[in-house]
Scaffold this motif. Structure first.
Motif, short mmCIF file in Angstrom:
data_model
loop_
_atom_site.label_atom_id
_atom_site.label_comp_id
_atom_site.label_asym_id
_atom_site.label_seq_id
_atom_site.Cartn_x
_atom_site.Cartn_y
_atom_site.Cartn_z
N ALA A 107 -8.09 -10.00 15.23
CA ALA A 107 -7.73 -10.16 16.62
C ALA A 107 -6.67 -9.15 17.05
O ALA A 107 -6.61 -8.52 18.16
N ALA A 108 -5.39 -9.28 16.41
CA ALA A 108 -4.16 -8.45 16.48
C ALA A 108 -4.66 -7.23 16.27
O ALA A 108 -4.09 -6.38 17.23
N LEU A 109 -5.33 -6.59 15.54
CA LEU A 109 -5.68 -5.16 15.39
C LEU A 109 -6.59 -4.83 16.69
O LEU A 109 -6.46 -3.69 17.12
N THR A 137 -0.28 4.04 12.54
CA THR A 137 -0.06 4.36 11.20
C THR A 137 -0.42 3.62 10.28
O THR A 137 -0.78 2.19 10.60
N PRO A 138 -1.08 3.95 9.15
CA PRO A 138 -1.40 3.14 8.02
C PRO A 138 -0.53 1.95 7.77
O PRO A 138 -0.87 0.83 7.74
N GLY A 139 0.79 2.31 7.67
CA GLY A 139 1.82 1.53 7.35
C GLY A 139 1.86 0.41 8.39
O GLY A 139 2.09 -0.72 8.02
N GLY A 140 1.79 0.90 9.59
CA GLY A 140 2.11 0.02 10.66
C GLY A 140 0.90 -1.12 10.78
O GLY A 140 0.96 -2.40 11.05
N VAL A 141 -0.18 -0.84 10.29
CA VAL A 141 -1.55 -1.69 10.34
C VAL A 141 -1.27 -2.64 9.36
O VAL A 141 -1.51 -3.86 9.55
N LEU A 142 -0.86 -2.05 8.18
CA LEU A 142 -0.55 -3.15 7.03
C LEU A 142 0.50 -4.32 7.32
O LEU A 142 0.49 -5.47 6.99
N ASP A 168 -7.04 4.36 11.29
CA ASP A 168 -8.30 3.65 11.49
C ASP A 168 -8.89 3.19 10.34
O ASP A 168 -9.71 2.22 10.29
N PHE A 169 -8.69 3.95 9.11
CA PHE A 169 -9.38 3.65 7.97
C PHE A 169 -8.72 2.37 7.47
O PHE A 169 -9.42 1.44 7.08
N PHE A 170 -7.46 2.13 7.77
CA PHE A 170 -6.90 1.04 7.28
C PHE A 170 -7.24 -0.48 8.27
O PHE A 170 -7.48 -1.33 7.95
N ARG A 171 -7.47 0.01 9.36
CA ARG A 171 -7.85 -1.14 10.51
C ARG A 171 -9.14 -1.59 10.13
O ARG A 171 -9.63 -2.57 10.00
N ARG A 200 4.68 -5.41 2.18
CA ARG A 200 5.27 -4.39 1.27
C ARG A 200 4.53 -2.98 1.00
O ARG A 200 5.32 -2.01 1.12
N ALA A 201 3.38 -2.98 1.19
CA ALA A 201 2.52 -1.95 0.97
C ALA A 201 2.65 -1.20 2.13
O ALA A 201 2.73 0.07 2.16
N GLY A 202 2.70 -2.00 3.48
CA GLY A 202 2.98 -0.98 4.64
C GLY A 202 4.36 -0.53 4.64
O GLY A 202 4.72 0.69 5.22
N LYS A 203 5.26 -1.25 4.38
CA LYS A 203 6.46 -0.58 4.23
C LYS A 203 6.65 0.55 3.27
O LYS A 203 7.49 1.67 3.83
N ASP A 204 6.20 0.59 2.31
CA ASP A 204 6.15 1.60 1.31
C ASP A 204 5.36 2.84 1.84
O ASP A 204 5.77 3.85 1.60
N LEU A 205 4.54 2.52 2.64
CA LEU A 205 3.86 3.80 3.28
C LEU A 205 4.59 4.42 4.34
O LEU A 205 4.30 5.81 4.72
N GLY A 206 5.42 3.74 4.93
CA GLY A 206 6.45 4.25 5.84
C GLY A 206 5.62 4.48 7.17
O GLY A 206 4.56 3.84 7.65
N ASP A 207 6.06 5.69 7.93
CA ASP A 207 5.70 6.17 9.23
C ASP A 207 4.77 7.16 9.14
O ASP A 207 4.42 7.90 10.17
N ALA A 208 4.34 7.47 7.96
CA ALA A 208 3.45 8.63 8.00
C ALA A 208 1.95 8.47 8.80
O ALA A 208 1.59 7.32 8.60
#
Length: 201
Positions: free
Chosen positions: A50-52, A59-64, A5-8, A89-97
Protein backbone atom coordinates in the motif's frame (compact mmCIF):
# COMPACT_ATOMS: atom_id res chain seq x y z
CA UNK A 1 21.16 -2.69 -13.85
CA UNK A 2 18.11 -2.64 -11.60
CA UNK A 3 15.95 0.44 -11.06
CA UNK A 4 13.38 1.41 -8.44
CA UNK A 5 10.57 -0.30 -10.35
CA UNK A 6 12.42 -3.63 -10.14
CA UNK A 7 12.59 -3.29 -6.36
CA UNK A 8 8.95 -2.22 -6.15
CA UNK A 9 7.96 -5.32 -8.12
CA UNK A 10 10.10 -7.44 -5.77
CA UNK A 11 8.23 -6.14 -2.73
CA UNK A 12 4.85 -6.59 -4.45
CA UNK A 13 5.80 -10.15 -5.45
CA UNK A 14 6.87 -10.85 -1.87
CA UNK A 15 3.50 -9.60 -0.64
CA UNK A 16 1.75 -11.96 -3.06
CA UNK A 17 3.91 -14.87 -1.86
CA UNK A 18 3.12 -14.09 1.77
CA UNK A 19 -0.59 -13.87 0.94
CA UNK A 20 -0.38 -17.27 -0.71
CA UNK A 21 1.61 -18.92 2.08
CA UNK A 22 0.42 -17.07 5.20
CA UNK A 23 -1.66 -19.99 6.49
CA UNK A 24 1.26 -22.36 6.03
CA UNK A 25 3.62 -19.98 7.83
CA UNK A 26 1.22 -19.82 10.75
CA UNK A 27 0.91 -23.61 10.77
CA UNK A 28 4.69 -23.89 10.95
CA UNK A 29 4.74 -21.35 13.77
CA UNK A 30 2.01 -23.07 15.80
CA UNK A 31 4.09 -25.85 17.43
CA UNK A 32 7.22 -23.77 18.09
CA UNK A 33 6.11 -20.12 18.23
CA UNK A 34 3.11 -17.87 18.77
CA UNK A 35 1.13 -19.10 15.75
CA UNK A 36 1.14 -15.60 14.27
CA UNK A 37 4.07 -15.51 11.84
CA UNK A 38 1.90 -15.70 8.75
CA UNK A 39 -0.66 -13.16 9.93
CA UNK A 40 2.02 -10.76 11.13
CA UNK A 41 3.95 -10.84 7.86
CA UNK A 42 0.76 -10.59 5.85
CA UNK A 43 -0.21 -7.42 7.71
CA UNK A 44 3.27 -5.99 7.27
CA UNK A 45 3.78 -6.69 3.59
CA UNK A 46 0.24 -5.64 2.74
CA UNK A 47 1.13 -2.30 4.33
CA UNK A 48 4.37 -2.23 2.32
CA UNK A 49 2.47 -2.73 -0.92
CA UNK A 50 0.00 0.00 0.00
CA UNK A 51 2.83 2.40 0.86
CA UNK A 52 4.59 1.72 -2.43
CA UNK A 53 1.39 2.11 -4.43
CA UNK A 54 0.82 5.46 -2.77
CA UNK A 55 4.30 6.83 -3.39
CA UNK A 56 7.12 4.73 -4.86
CA UNK A 57 10.57 6.20 -4.07
CA UNK A 58 12.75 7.05 -7.05
CA UNK A 59 15.70 4.83 -6.07
CA UNK A 60 16.19 1.14 -5.22
CA UNK A 61 17.57 2.10 -1.84
CA UNK A 62 14.56 4.30 -1.17
CA UNK A 63 12.16 1.45 -1.95
CA UNK A 64 13.87 -0.86 0.54
CA UNK A 65 14.11 1.84 3.20
CA UNK A 66 10.38 2.53 2.92
CA UNK A 67 9.58 -1.18 3.03
CA UNK A 68 11.77 -1.69 6.08
CA UNK A 69 10.30 1.26 7.96
CA UNK A 70 6.78 0.08 7.18
CA UNK A 71 7.46 -3.44 8.45
CA UNK A 72 8.93 -2.14 11.70
CA UNK A 73 5.89 0.05 12.30
CA UNK A 74 3.23 -2.54 11.43
CA UNK A 75 4.55 -6.00 12.38
CA UNK A 76 4.54 -7.17 15.96
CA UNK A 77 6.88 -9.62 17.61
CA UNK A 78 10.38 -10.28 16.33
CA UNK A 79 9.49 -10.39 12.64
CA UNK A 80 9.03 -6.65 12.21
CA UNK A 81 12.40 -5.58 13.62
CA UNK A 82 14.25 -8.43 11.89
CA UNK A 83 12.73 -8.01 8.43
CA UNK A 84 12.73 -4.25 8.83
CA UNK A 85 16.43 -4.28 9.69
CA UNK A 86 17.15 -6.55 6.72
CA UNK A 87 15.49 -4.25 4.20
CA UNK A 88 16.51 -0.95 5.79
CA UNK A 89 20.17 -1.94 6.00
CA UNK A 90 20.16 -3.13 2.39
CA UNK A 91 18.50 0.10 1.32
CA UNK A 92 21.00 2.16 3.26
CA UNK A 93 23.89 0.34 1.62
CA UNK A 94 22.44 0.92 -1.85
CA UNK A 95 22.40 4.64 -1.15
CA UNK A 96 20.95 7.19 -3.56
CA UNK A 97 21.87 5.48 -6.83
CA UNK A 98 19.09 5.51 -9.42
CA UNK A 99 20.16 2.07 -10.64
CA UNK A 100 22.19 -0.68 -8.97
CA UNK A 101 23.96 -3.75 -10.28
CA UNK A 102 23.25 -7.30 -9.22
CA UNK A 103 26.58 -7.27 -7.40
CA UNK A 104 25.59 -4.08 -5.59
CA UNK A 105 22.45 -5.84 -4.39
CA UNK A 106 24.35 -8.94 -3.34
CA UNK A 107 26.77 -6.88 -1.28
CA UNK A 108 23.93 -4.87 0.27
CA UNK A 109 22.02 -8.01 1.22
CA UNK A 110 25.17 -9.58 2.62
CA UNK A 111 25.64 -6.57 4.90
CA UNK A 112 21.94 -6.65 5.77
CA UNK A 113 22.07 -10.29 6.84
CA UNK A 114 25.01 -9.41 9.06
CA UNK A 115 22.90 -6.70 10.67
CA UNK A 116 20.07 -9.17 11.27
CA UNK A 117 22.50 -11.61 12.87
CA UNK A 118 23.79 -8.89 15.17
CA UNK A 119 20.30 -7.78 16.13
CA UNK A 120 19.04 -11.27 16.91
CA UNK A 121 22.30 -12.67 18.24
CA UNK A 122 21.84 -15.76 16.06
CA UNK A 123 24.34 -17.89 14.19
CA UNK A 124 24.02 -20.50 11.43
CA UNK A 125 22.42 -23.65 12.78
CA UNK A 126 20.36 -21.87 15.44
CA UNK A 127 17.14 -22.62 13.50
CA UNK A 128 16.33 -19.07 12.44
CA UNK A 129 15.82 -17.05 9.27
CA UNK A 130 19.62 -16.92 8.93
CA UNK A 131 19.62 -20.58 7.94
CA UNK A 132 17.80 -19.65 4.74
CA UNK A 133 19.27 -16.18 4.18
CA UNK A 134 22.94 -17.10 4.48
CA UNK A 135 22.99 -19.87 1.85
CA UNK A 136 20.63 -17.83 -0.31
CA UNK A 137 22.82 -14.74 -0.33
CA UNK A 138 25.93 -16.87 -0.84
CA UNK A 139 24.35 -18.27 -4.01
CA UNK A 140 23.41 -14.85 -5.39
CA UNK A 141 26.78 -14.71 -7.11
CA UNK A 142 25.58 -17.59 -9.30
CA UNK A 143 22.04 -16.46 -10.08
CA UNK A 144 18.85 -15.26 -8.46
CA UNK A 145 17.25 -18.67 -9.03
CA UNK A 146 20.21 -20.39 -7.40
CA UNK A 147 19.76 -18.07 -4.43
CA UNK A 148 16.07 -18.97 -4.16
CA UNK A 149 16.82 -22.68 -4.38
CA UNK A 150 19.58 -22.42 -1.76
CA UNK A 151 17.25 -20.54 0.58
CA UNK A 152 14.56 -23.20 0.12
CA UNK A 153 17.14 -25.86 0.93
CA UNK A 154 18.25 -23.91 3.97
CA UNK A 155 14.68 -23.67 5.24
CA UNK A 156 14.17 -27.42 4.84
CA UNK A 157 17.45 -28.05 6.63
CA UNK A 158 16.04 -26.43 9.79
CA UNK A 159 13.69 -29.39 10.38
CA UNK A 160 16.22 -31.57 12.26
CA UNK A 161 17.79 -28.63 14.07
CA UNK A 162 17.22 -27.72 17.70
CA UNK A 163 16.34 -24.05 18.10
CA UNK A 164 18.81 -21.95 20.06
CA UNK A 165 17.28 -18.52 19.50
CA UNK A 166 13.80 -17.06 19.58
CA UNK A 167 10.67 -18.45 21.16
CA UNK A 168 11.28 -21.91 19.71
CA UNK A 169 14.44 -22.20 21.82
CA UNK A 170 12.25 -22.42 24.93
CA UNK A 171 11.10 -25.83 23.73
CA UNK A 172 14.59 -27.32 23.70
CA UNK A 173 14.63 -30.73 21.99
CA UNK A 174 10.91 -30.45 21.27
CA UNK A 175 11.75 -27.88 18.58
CA UNK A 176 13.42 -30.67 16.58
CA UNK A 177 11.31 -31.95 13.69
CA UNK A 178 9.67 -28.64 12.81
CA UNK A 179 10.60 -26.37 9.91
CA UNK A 180 11.45 -22.87 11.07
CA UNK A 181 8.80 -20.36 9.94
CA UNK A 182 11.27 -17.46 9.73
CA UNK A 183 13.58 -19.42 7.46
CA UNK A 184 10.57 -20.38 5.37
CA UNK A 185 9.39 -16.80 4.94
CA UNK A 186 12.95 -15.69 4.15
CA UNK A 187 12.98 -18.23 1.34
CA UNK A 188 9.76 -16.67 0.05
CA UNK A 189 11.50 -13.28 -0.05
CA UNK A 190 14.34 -14.62 -2.17
CA UNK A 191 11.96 -16.68 -4.28
CA UNK A 192 10.02 -13.53 -5.12
CA UNK A 193 13.28 -11.79 -6.04
CA UNK A 194 14.14 -14.64 -8.43
CA UNK A 195 10.68 -14.55 -10.01
CA UNK A 196 10.98 -10.82 -10.70
CA UNK A 197 14.54 -11.16 -12.01
CA UNK A 198 13.48 -14.04 -14.28
CA UNK A 199 10.52 -12.07 -15.59
CA UNK A 200 8.00 -14.51 -14.11
CA UNK A 201 6.31 -11.64 -12.25
Amino acid sequence: MRDADFFRRWMVATTAAVERESDRLTELDSPIGDADHGSNLLRGFTAVRAALNKDTPATPGGVLLLAGRTLISTVGGASGPLYGTLLRRAGKDLGDAAEVSDEDLRQALDAAVGAVASLGGAAPGDKTMLDALLPGIAALGTSYRAAADAADGGALATVPMQAHKGRASYLGERSIGHQDPGATSSALLLGALADVADGVL
